[in-house]
Design a protein around this motif. Sequence first.
Motif, PDB file in Angstrom:
ATOM      1  N   SER A  52       3.592   5.249  19.714  1.00  5.88           N
ATOM      2  CA  SER A  52       3.011   4.192  19.059  1.00  5.88           C
ATOM      3  C   SER A  52       3.923   2.892  18.809  1.00  5.88           C
ATOM      4  CB  SER A  52       2.444   4.764  17.722  1.00  5.88           C
ATOM      5  OG  SER A  52       2.251   3.753  16.807  1.00  5.88           O
ATOM      6  N   GLN A  99      -1.996  -3.465  11.737  1.00 11.96           N
ATOM      7  CA  GLN A  99      -1.752  -2.161  12.667  1.00 11.96           C
ATOM      8  C   GLN A  99      -3.008  -1.133  12.565  1.00 11.96           C
ATOM      9  OE1 GLN A  99       1.852  -0.860  10.670  1.00 11.96           O
ATOM     10  NE2 GLN A  99       1.122   1.340  11.451  1.00 11.96           N
ATOM     11  N   GLY A 100      -3.280  -0.164  12.994  1.00 17.30           N
ATOM     12  CA  GLY A 100      -4.328   0.754  13.184  1.00 17.30           C
ATOM     13  C   GLY A 100      -4.971   1.114  11.605  1.00 17.30           C
ATOM     14  N   ARG A 101      -3.945   1.441  10.879  1.00 15.91           N
ATOM     15  CA  ARG A 101      -4.165   2.049   9.394  1.00 15.91           C
ATOM     16  C   ARG A 101      -4.873   0.819   8.574  1.00 15.91           C
ATOM     17  NH1 ARG A 101       1.458   4.481   8.868  1.00 15.91           N
ATOM     18  NH2 ARG A 101       1.040   4.638  10.994  1.00 15.91           N
ATOM     19  N   GLU A 104      -8.226   0.592   9.440  1.00 17.06           N
ATOM     20  CA  GLU A 104      -9.012   1.740   8.706  1.00 17.06           C
ATOM     21  C   GLU A 104      -9.153   1.306   7.260  1.00 17.06           C
ATOM     22  OE1 GLU A 104      -6.284   4.864   9.348  1.00 17.06           O
ATOM     23  OE2 GLU A 104      -7.079   5.456  11.215  1.00 17.06           O
ATOM     24  N   PHE A 124      -7.186  11.245  12.600  1.00 14.57           N
ATOM     25  CA  PHE A 124      -5.929  11.321  12.658  1.00 14.57           C
ATOM     26  C   PHE A 124      -5.341  11.097  11.114  1.00 14.57           C
ATOM     27  CE2 PHE A 124      -2.286   8.230  12.807  1.00 14.57           C
ATOM     28  CZ  PHE A 124      -1.475   8.809  13.658  1.00 14.57           C
ATOM     29  N   THR A 126      -3.743   9.101   9.317  1.00 13.52           N
ATOM     30  CA  THR A 126      -3.747   8.163   8.497  1.00 13.52           C
ATOM     31  C   THR A 126      -5.196   7.945   8.246  1.00 13.52           C
ATOM     32  OG1 THR A 126      -3.829   6.431  10.242  1.00 13.52           O
ATOM     33  CG2 THR A 126      -1.796   6.546   9.285  1.00 13.52           C
ATOM     34  N   THR A 182     -12.637  10.300  17.615  1.00 17.36           N
ATOM     35  CA  THR A 182     -11.353   9.730  17.808  1.00 17.36           C
ATOM     36  C   THR A 182     -11.116   9.780  19.351  1.00 17.36           C
ATOM     37  OG1 THR A 182     -10.429  10.062  15.514  1.00 17.36           O
ATOM     38  CG2 THR A 182      -8.790   9.938  17.286  1.00 17.36           C
ATOM     39  N   ASN A 186      -6.197  12.828  19.262  1.00 21.73           N
ATOM     40  CA  ASN A 186      -4.840  12.978  18.900  1.00 21.73           C
ATOM     41  C   ASN A 186      -4.643  14.303  18.478  1.00 21.73           C
ATOM     42  OD1 ASN A 186      -2.182  12.370  18.472  1.00 21.73           O
ATOM     43  ND2 ASN A 186      -2.467  10.640  17.528  1.00 21.73           N
ATOM     44  N   ASP A 215     -12.598   5.685  16.454  1.00 24.14           N
ATOM     45  CA  ASP A 215     -10.932   5.361  16.316  1.00 24.14           C
ATOM     46  C   ASP A 215     -10.352   5.474  17.785  1.00 24.14           C
ATOM     47  OD1 ASP A 215      -8.603   5.442  15.792  1.00 24.14           O
ATOM     48  OD2 ASP A 215      -8.494   7.245  14.265  1.00 24.14           O
ATOM     49  N   ALA A 217      -7.509   4.283  19.428  1.00 20.91           N
ATOM     50  CA  ALA A 217      -6.124   4.028  19.713  1.00 20.91           C
ATOM     51  C   ALA A 217      -5.913   4.155  21.271  1.00 20.91           C
ATOM     52  CB  ALA A 217      -5.326   5.053  19.080  1.00 20.91           C
ATOM     53  N   ARG A 218      -6.598   5.273  21.782  1.00 18.66           N
ATOM     54  CA  ARG A 218      -6.013   5.770  23.302  1.00 18.66           C
ATOM     55  C   ARG A 218      -7.347   5.725  24.078  1.00 18.66           C
ATOM     56  NH1 ARG A 218      -3.300   8.532  19.699  1.00 18.66           N
ATOM     57  NH2 ARG A 218      -1.045   8.166  19.668  1.00 18.66           N
ATOM     58  N   SER A 255      -5.649   0.748  16.892  1.00 16.47           N
ATOM     59  CA  SER A 255      -4.345   0.758  16.669  1.00 16.47           C
ATOM     60  C   SER A 255      -3.771   0.143  18.206  1.00 16.47           C
ATOM     61  CB  SER A 255      -3.428   2.018  16.496  1.00 16.47           C
ATOM     62  OG  SER A 255      -2.118   2.001  16.457  1.00 16.47           O
ATOM     63  N   LYS A 257      -1.020  -0.679  19.083  1.00 17.35           N
ATOM     64  CA  LYS A 257       0.296  -0.125  19.359  1.00 17.35           C
ATOM     65  C   LYS A 257       0.191   1.054  20.377  1.00 17.35           C
ATOM     66  CE  LYS A 257       2.910   0.556  15.752  1.00 17.35           C
ATOM     67  NZ  LYS A 257       3.327   0.721  14.489  1.00 17.35           N
ATOM     68  N   LYS A 258      -0.893   1.377  20.709  1.00 12.45           N
ATOM     69  CA  LYS A 258      -1.045   2.470  21.512  1.00 12.45           C
ATOM     70  C   LYS A 258      -1.402   1.827  23.174  1.00 12.45           C
ATOM     71  CE  LYS A 258      -0.821   4.814  18.049  1.00 12.45           C
ATOM     72  NZ  LYS A 258      -1.998   5.204  17.154  1.00 12.45           N
TER      73      LYS A 258
HETATM   74  C1  LIG Z   1      -1.835   5.610  15.580  1.00 13.12           C
HETATM   75  C2  LIG Z   1      -3.269   5.887  15.452  1.00 13.12           C
HETATM   76  C3  LIG Z   1      -3.936   5.449  14.198  1.00 13.12           C
HETATM   77  C4  LIG Z   1      -3.197   4.489  13.066  1.00 13.12           C
HETATM   78  O1  LIG Z   1      -2.572   3.400  13.663  1.00 13.12           O
HETATM   79  P1  LIG Z   1      -1.298   2.767  13.564  1.00 13.12           P
HETATM   80  O2  LIG Z   1      -1.148   1.494  14.212  1.00 13.12           O
HETATM   81  O3  LIG Z   1      -0.174   3.629  13.561  1.00 13.12           O
HETATM   82  O4  LIG Z   1      -1.449   2.315  11.697  1.00 13.12           O
HETATM   83  C5  LIG Z   1      -5.091   5.856  13.773  1.00 13.12           C
HETATM   84  N1  LIG Z   1      -5.796   6.746  14.620  1.00 13.12           N
HETATM   85  C6  LIG Z   1      -5.003   6.999  15.655  1.00 13.12           C
HETATM   86  C7  LIG Z   1      -6.195   7.898  16.647  1.00 13.12           C
HETATM   87  C8  LIG Z   1      -3.988   6.746  15.921  1.00 13.12           C
HETATM   88  O5  LIG Z   1      -3.374   7.356  17.125  1.00 13.12           O
END
Ligand SMILES: *Cc1c(COP(=O)(O)O)cnc(C)c1O
Length: 458
Positions: A52, A99-101, A104, A124, A126, A182, A186, A215, A217-218, A255, A257-258
């Motif tokens: 991340s 960021q992702g949280r 949320e 996840f 958060t 999700t 994860n 959700d 992220a990936r 997120s 960041k992923k």
């Molecule tokens: C990382 C992640 C989040 C939260 O994202 P941040 O950018 O770390 O706040 C939420 N859901 C999933 C599936 C994640 O991998």
Amino acid sequence: MNLPFTEPFKIKMVENIYRSTREQRETWIKEASFNLFNLRSEQVFIDLLTDSGTGAMSDKQWSEIMVGDESYAGASSYYKLKEAIKEITGFSYFLPTHQGRAAENVLFSVLVKEGDVVPGNSHFDTTKGHIEFRKARAVDCTVDIAADTSTFHPFKGNVDIEKLEKVLISNPADKISCIIITITNNSAGGQPVSMENIREVRKLSLKYGVKLIIDSARFAENAYFIKLREDGYAGKEIRDIVAEMFSYADGMTMSSKKDAIVNMGGFIGLKDEELFRQASTFNIIYEGFITYGGMSGRDMNALARGLYEGTEFEYLESRINQVAYLGTKMKEYGIPVLEPFGGHAIFIDAKKFLPDISKEEFPAQTLAIEIYLEGGVRAVEIGALMADRDPVTRENRFPELEIVRLALPRRVYTNNHMDYVAASVKNVFDRRDKIKKGVKITGEAPIMRHFTVKLERI
Ligand SMILES: *Cc1c(COP(=O)(O)O)cnc(C)c1O
């Protein structure tokens, strides 16, 4: 001879890393209260704590940084990102968040009320945190086979449709905030969710009048697995698969960041204008005005570019294959790893690795500490520490899976690094019979304790 696939990039800039001695690491981990989050990054040789925000941006992303528009309102960077999100995900409305949280937090401020239930595949941490903080309940409806760490199933991240329907039947629609899928899953080991499963969940969401949020992220890694493993998708472009996945949802939290390969950032994507308007108010309070929401213009630029790079097939192929390279090496050494390998990480079954350590002594955390001591490799526990206490009874929760996750940053390490990591874990595996005692908690926070928990060796 078939030419081997390789990384579709070359290296333009390097960052030196330094090996430490075992004695140094013994001191440092003690100072860190046996919590790997407390280590300084210089005390780590190969950092697989998380994927991340740890990826390497491309030269094109860095060049976007230089042309960011830092206007408070209506920046061109905002419109560039809006366009990229629309093109890749199909969502017309979007809100940037830091960021992702944060995404949320903003979206759940509209959707989640006290006493609600929020079903989905493994939430996840958060996500669960934001749900439980609002005194609502996250109901895990992941397929049972996710807990079986050795049987092959192409989509272990799936939602169990029967479990989900039970939740939807037994609660009035206005008590269900939304369904959350999700992708990839994860907490169940970076396992993908099939298109068929997303479609089935969508049917239930429409039948019961409950919103479906992804959700995400990936999401690109998930699309890659669909292309490889699901009937009818082999000939489709990653971007078309991505668009289809999101077409079944009312919204997404991201997120960045992923899979968007930036170091910081997130966003919400929505279909519905009214929901967008409600969420905008919370975005302004918590994040910033709706055309920047916690992000610099330059960072929105790099993110827009990252969404395109992260959904390129050649990139995804090299990434997922590097993860599999590490997993295959460890498997050859006899190390109990979860299969099939996930998209972003390799997961070690700590209960099988350290069968003598009882669940009360946190076997996955114990193993993560040993791997650090062995080679300076930082991994993370996904087990009872992360599962935390039940919000009502305050009893420790002991999840089915006690795992150590080795998450791979994107475009950062070479396969030589992977060889080093696999050898470090093998050395611990060879001396596993001598590891007889785990750890105990000496201090913890009331929520999301694993980030700050203090531990002691028993
Ligand atoms: C990382 C992640 C989040 C939260 O994202 P941040 O950018 O770390 O706040 C939420 N859901 C999933 C599936 C994640 O991998």
